[in-house]
Design an enzyme around this catalytic site. Structure first.
Site, PDB file in Angstrom:
ATOM      1  N   TYR A 177      -5.379   5.571  -0.673  1.00  0.00           N
ATOM      2  CA  TYR A 177      -4.255   4.649  -0.809  1.00  0.00           C
ATOM      3  C   TYR A 177      -4.323   3.837  -2.087  1.00  0.00           C
ATOM      4  CZ  TYR A 177      -7.589   1.432   1.511  1.00  0.00           C
ATOM      5  OH  TYR A 177      -8.692   0.693   1.863  1.00  0.00           O
ATOM      6  N   ASP A 217     -12.893  -5.418  14.169  1.00  0.00           N
ATOM      7  CA  ASP A 217     -11.562  -5.077  14.673  1.00  0.00           C
ATOM      8  C   ASP A 217     -11.427  -5.323  16.171  1.00  0.00           C
ATOM      9  OD1 ASP A 217     -10.686  -4.490  12.156  1.00  0.00           O
ATOM     10  OD2 ASP A 217     -10.788  -2.320  12.386  1.00  0.00           O
ATOM     11  N   LYS A 247       0.838  -1.199   0.000  1.00  0.00           N
ATOM     12  CA  LYS A 247       0.000   0.000   0.000  1.00  0.00           C
ATOM     13  C   LYS A 247       0.872   1.247   0.000  1.00  0.00           C
ATOM     14  CE  LYS A 247      -3.604  -2.186   2.777  1.00  0.00           C
ATOM     15  NZ  LYS A 247      -4.296  -2.189   4.071  1.00  0.00           N
TER      16      LYS A 247
END
Length: 182
Positions: free
Chosen positions: A131, A169, A71
């Site tokens: 990104y 997460d 990335k």
């Protein structure tokens, strides 16, 4: 652009040359030949963008195996703290991380090669994060490491109770239990 390799080999902070005048500014955000010369060949195939508010923490994410992604990240509005964690078991820097502030003001970019978990924390009221990736998103290969794993010792600069993250997460494994790269 200035390419600064970090304490972890292959991870770079890239600082563009910004030309300011009364009209605003101009900068080159991406130059393939220059990137190849300093970092190496990476065939980016897709650009992504996200918008988040203060305290949002996205990560620490990665894709496993052949679906892994390199990335090149930057912030076009606001300010974030960006983190790359080396999750290559055979690496001398396994489990170590690099942290960098990215903002609309400093215009830094951060290159994260394959074999790293990646995440960021929004420090401004709002942030737009963009990104480039070198591989498509493959949901069946996605993985992660818990953002507050004590073994990683990442010093996030806000109170953990103010962190806003996804349910997914919150359930990520600790590094010692995660599926990693060899």
């Amino acid at each position: 652009m200035e390419y600064k390799e970090t304490k972890i080999q292959g991870v770079f902070i890239i600082e563009p040359r910004v030309f300011n005048d009364a009209r605003g500014y101009f900068m080159e955000a991406w130059k393939q030949a220059e990137f190849n010369e300093h970092v190496g060949r990476v065939a980016f195939i897709q650009d992504n963008e996200s918008k988040s508010s203060y305290g949002v923490l996205r990560g620490l994410h990665y894709q496993k195996g052949d679906a892994s992604q390199a990335k090149l990240v930057r912030v076009i509005k606001g300010r974030v703290l960006d983190v790359a964690v080396d999750i290559r078991r055979s690496s001398p820097t396994f489990g170590q991380h690099v942290m960098v502030e990215l903002s609309e003001d400093n215009k830094r970019q951060f290159f994260i090669p394959r074999g790293f978990a990646h995440g960021f924390l929004v420090l401004s009221d709002e942030a737009v994060f963009t990104y480039k990736v070198d591989n498509v998103y493959a949901p069946q290969t996605e993985a992660g490491v818990r953002w507050n794993d004590p073994d990683l010792a990442i010093e996030w600069p806000i109170d953990p109770k103010d962190v806003v993250t996804s349910e997914k997460d919150l359930k990520q494994p600790l590094l010692k239990d995660a599926v990693l790269f060899d």
